[in-house]
Motif scaffolding. Structure first.
Motif, PDB file in Angstrom:
ATOM      1  N   SER A 200       0.854  -1.192  -0.003  1.00 16.06           N
ATOM      2  CA  SER A 200       0.052   0.004  -0.007  1.00 16.06           C
ATOM      3  C   SER A 200       0.715   1.342  -0.058  1.00 16.06           C
ATOM      4  O   SER A 200       1.735   1.332   0.624  1.00 16.06           O
ATOM      5  N   VAL A 201       0.529   2.357  -0.914  1.00 13.31           N
ATOM      6  CA  VAL A 201       1.295   3.326  -1.046  1.00 13.31           C
ATOM      7  C   VAL A 201       0.351   4.668  -1.405  1.00 13.31           C
ATOM      8  O   VAL A 201      -0.748   4.354  -1.541  1.00 13.31           O
ATOM      9  N   GLN A 202       1.082   5.874  -0.967  1.00 13.27           N
ATOM     10  CA  GLN A 202      -0.009   6.985  -1.466  1.00 13.27           C
ATOM     11  C   GLN A 202       0.332   7.403  -2.967  1.00 13.27           C
ATOM     12  O   GLN A 202       1.090   7.014  -3.378  1.00 13.27           O
TER      13      GLN A 202
ATOM     14  N   ASP B 107      16.809  -9.895 -14.487  1.00 17.99           N
ATOM     15  CA  ASP B 107      17.914 -10.049 -14.350  1.00 17.99           C
ATOM     16  C   ASP B 107      18.863 -10.872 -15.325  1.00 17.99           C
ATOM     17  O   ASP B 107      18.215 -11.327 -16.401  1.00 17.99           O
ATOM     18  N   ALA B 108      20.091 -10.922 -15.128  1.00 18.21           N
ATOM     19  CA  ALA B 108      20.988 -11.488 -16.104  1.00 18.21           C
ATOM     20  C   ALA B 108      20.677 -13.098 -16.488  1.00 18.21           C
ATOM     21  O   ALA B 108      20.705 -13.480 -17.454  1.00 18.21           O
ATOM     22  N   ALA B 109      20.091 -13.740 -15.317  1.00 15.39           N
ATOM     23  CA  ALA B 109      20.006 -15.199 -15.664  1.00 15.39           C
ATOM     24  C   ALA B 109      18.547 -15.346 -16.181  1.00 15.39           C
ATOM     25  O   ALA B 109      18.308 -16.578 -16.354  1.00 15.39           O
ATOM     26  N   LYS B 110      17.896 -14.333 -16.422  1.00 21.78           N
ATOM     27  CA  LYS B 110      16.459 -14.492 -17.030  1.00 21.78           C
ATOM     28  C   LYS B 110      15.415 -15.276 -15.965  1.00 21.78           C
ATOM     29  O   LYS B 110      14.507 -15.948 -16.554  1.00 21.78           O
ATOM     30  N   THR B 111      15.664 -15.261 -14.779  1.00 28.17           N
ATOM     31  CA  THR B 111      14.986 -16.007 -13.820  1.00 28.17           C
ATOM     32  C   THR B 111      13.839 -15.125 -13.003  1.00 28.17           C
ATOM     33  O   THR B 111      12.932 -15.531 -12.295  1.00 28.17           O
ATOM     34  N   THR B 112      14.134 -13.749 -13.174  1.00 30.20           N
ATOM     35  CA  THR B 112      13.472 -12.830 -12.284  1.00 30.20           C
ATOM     36  C   THR B 112      12.914 -11.815 -13.298  1.00 30.20           C
ATOM     37  O   THR B 112      13.674 -11.250 -13.761  1.00 30.20           O
ATOM     38  N   LEU B 113      11.572 -11.479 -13.116  1.00 30.16           N
ATOM     39  CA  LEU B 113      10.997 -10.133 -14.008  1.00 30.16           C
ATOM     40  C   LEU B 113      10.600  -9.298 -12.877  1.00 30.16           C
ATOM     41  O   LEU B 113      10.241  -9.612 -12.133  1.00 30.16           O
ATOM     42  N   TYR B 114      11.048  -8.088 -13.279  1.00 31.66           N
ATOM     43  CA  TYR B 114      10.867  -6.865 -12.336  1.00 31.66           C
ATOM     44  C   TYR B 114       9.726  -5.832 -12.982  1.00 31.66           C
ATOM     45  O   TYR B 114       9.720  -5.777 -14.239  1.00 31.66           O
ATOM     46  N   LEU B 115       8.979  -5.160 -12.145  1.00 32.77           N
ATOM     47  CA  LEU B 115       8.350  -4.360 -12.688  1.00 32.77           C
ATOM     48  C   LEU B 115       8.389  -3.023 -11.799  1.00 32.77           C
ATOM     49  O   LEU B 115       7.783  -3.019 -10.569  1.00 32.77           O
ATOM     50  N   GLN B 116       9.236  -2.040 -12.048  1.00 29.63           N
ATOM     51  CA  GLN B 116       9.101  -0.678 -11.415  1.00 29.63           C
ATOM     52  C   GLN B 116       8.020   0.279 -11.570  1.00 29.63           C
ATOM     53  O   GLN B 116       7.935   0.600 -12.773  1.00 29.63           O
ATOM     54  N   MET B 117       7.325   0.496 -10.557  1.00 28.70           N
ATOM     55  CA  MET B 117       6.102   1.439 -10.722  1.00 28.70           C
ATOM     56  C   MET B 117       6.310   2.767 -10.064  1.00 28.70           C
ATOM     57  O   MET B 117       6.442   2.783  -8.723  1.00 28.70           O
ATOM     58  N   ASN B 118       6.638   3.643 -10.886  1.00 26.62           N
ATOM     59  CA  ASN B 118       6.605   5.171 -10.199  1.00 26.62           C
ATOM     60  C   ASN B 118       5.276   6.048 -10.439  1.00 26.62           C
ATOM     61  O   ASN B 118       4.389   5.748 -11.411  1.00 26.62           O
ATOM     62  N   SER B 119       5.333   7.104  -9.889  1.00 24.93           N
ATOM     63  CA  SER B 119       4.192   7.963  -9.761  1.00 24.93           C
ATOM     64  C   SER B 119       2.901   7.229  -9.882  1.00 24.93           C
ATOM     65  O   SER B 119       2.013   7.568 -10.646  1.00 24.93           O
ATOM     66  N   LEU B 120       2.720   6.493  -8.722  1.00 19.82           N
ATOM     67  CA  LEU B 120       1.543   5.453  -8.823  1.00 19.82           C
ATOM     68  C   LEU B 120       0.240   6.345  -8.613  1.00 19.82           C
ATOM     69  O   LEU B 120       0.219   7.298  -7.809  1.00 19.82           O
ATOM     70  N   LYS B 121      -0.939   6.065  -9.246  1.00 19.64           N
ATOM     71  CA  LYS B 121      -1.976   6.571  -9.168  1.00 19.64           C
ATOM     72  C   LYS B 121      -3.205   5.776  -8.480  1.00 19.64           C
ATOM     73  O   LYS B 121      -2.931   4.598  -8.533  1.00 19.64           O
ATOM     74  N   PRO B 122      -4.297   6.090  -8.023  1.00 19.70           N
ATOM     75  CA  PRO B 122      -5.400   5.270  -7.253  1.00 19.70           C
ATOM     76  C   PRO B 122      -5.635   4.368  -8.405  1.00 19.70           C
ATOM     77  O   PRO B 122      -6.128   3.265  -8.069  1.00 19.70           O
ATOM     78  N   GLU B 123      -5.787   4.733  -9.707  1.00 20.10           N
ATOM     79  CA  GLU B 123      -6.322   3.715 -10.479  1.00 20.10           C
ATOM     80  C   GLU B 123      -5.481   2.783 -10.831  1.00 20.10           C
ATOM     81  O   GLU B 123      -5.697   1.829 -11.774  1.00 20.10           O
ATOM     82  N   ASP B 124      -4.220   2.764 -10.411  1.00 20.30           N
ATOM     83  CA  ASP B 124      -3.360   1.635 -10.555  1.00 20.30           C
ATOM     84  C   ASP B 124      -3.720   0.694  -9.574  1.00 20.30           C
ATOM     85  O   ASP B 124      -3.200  -0.617  -9.475  1.00 20.30           O
TER      86      ASP B 124
ATOM     87  N   GLN C 117      -1.155  -7.853  -4.467  1.00 19.60           N
ATOM     88  CA  GLN C 117      -1.990  -6.744  -4.105  1.00 19.60           C
ATOM     89  C   GLN C 117      -1.226  -5.414  -4.281  1.00 19.60           C
ATOM     90  O   GLN C 117      -0.168  -5.141  -3.452  1.00 19.60           O
ATOM     91  N   VAL C 118      -1.557  -4.384  -5.048  1.00 21.09           N
ATOM     92  CA  VAL C 118      -1.100  -3.149  -4.948  1.00 21.09           C
ATOM     93  C   VAL C 118      -2.374  -2.257  -4.673  1.00 21.09           C
ATOM     94  O   VAL C 118      -3.298  -2.328  -5.252  1.00 21.09           O
ATOM     95  N   THR C 119      -2.109  -1.375  -3.665  1.00 21.75           N
ATOM     96  CA  THR C 119      -3.217  -0.474  -3.287  1.00 21.75           C
ATOM     97  C   THR C 119      -2.632   0.954  -3.136  1.00 21.75           C
ATOM     98  O   THR C 119      -1.644   1.159  -2.346  1.00 21.75           O
ATOM     99  N   VAL C 120      -3.101   1.876  -3.915  1.00 18.35           N
ATOM    100  CA  VAL C 120      -2.749   3.214  -4.122  1.00 18.35           C
ATOM    101  C   VAL C 120      -3.844   4.213  -3.538  1.00 18.35           C
ATOM    102  O   VAL C 120      -5.004   4.145  -4.164  1.00 18.35           O
ATOM    103  N   SER C 121      -3.479   4.916  -2.680  1.00 14.08           N
ATOM    104  CA  SER C 121      -4.457   5.756  -1.907  1.00 14.08           C
ATOM    105  C   SER C 121      -4.398   7.141  -2.356  1.00 14.08           C
ATOM    106  O   SER C 121      -3.001   7.676  -2.469  1.00 14.08           O
TER     107      SER C 121
END
Length: 131
Positions: A11-13, A73-90, A126-130
């Motif tokens: 949960s983030v603002q 990652d270099a080994a192709k074993t982990t996928l990341y999603l960096q989420m910035n400027s989050l909005k409530p609709e996210d 779960q991602v919650t943006v307030s």
């Protein structure tokens, strides 16, 4: 046994950031399409971003373009999603998904990320943006 396990939700603002991770085991997706989908309560699941792990070609939904970034990652074993400027609709449950067919690439049709080729799915985080 093939498994995708997501982590990093929370949960983030509004305006905050989160980084989701998807750890793959039982299969190495090094020439496959992988991606992130999300589903908000009462809404259909939608594609957020996809990447072809064999060449790093990626695609982002218009709603997240410029704010979300995928990486591996270099080994192709982990996928990341960096989420910035989050909005409530996210807000929603975010799922990692992967296509086990090699070289097929990622299917995008008229701006919509298609999900019918993804055969492996994580349990969601779960991602919650307030506001």
């Amino acid at each position: 046994q093939v498994q995708l396990v997501e982590s990093g939700g929370g949960s983030v603002q509004a305006g905050g950031s989160l980084r989701l991770s998807c750890a793959a085991s039982g299969y190495t997706y090094d020439r496959n399409c992988m991606g992130w989908f999300r589903q908000a309560p009462g809404k259909e699941r939608e594609g957020v971003a996809v990447i072809y792990t064999g060449g790093d070609a990626d695609y982002y939904a218009d709603s997240v373009k410029g704010r979300f970034t995928m990486s591996q990652d270099a080994a192709k074993t982990t996928l990341y999603l960096q989420m910035n400027s989050l909005k409530p609709e996210d807000t929603g449950t975010y799922y990692c998904a992967a296509d086990r067919v090699l070289y097929r690439g990622c299917a995008v049709d008229r701006g919509r990320i298609r999900d019918e080729n993804f055969m492996d799915w994580g349990q969601g985080t779960q991602v919650t943006v307030s506001s």
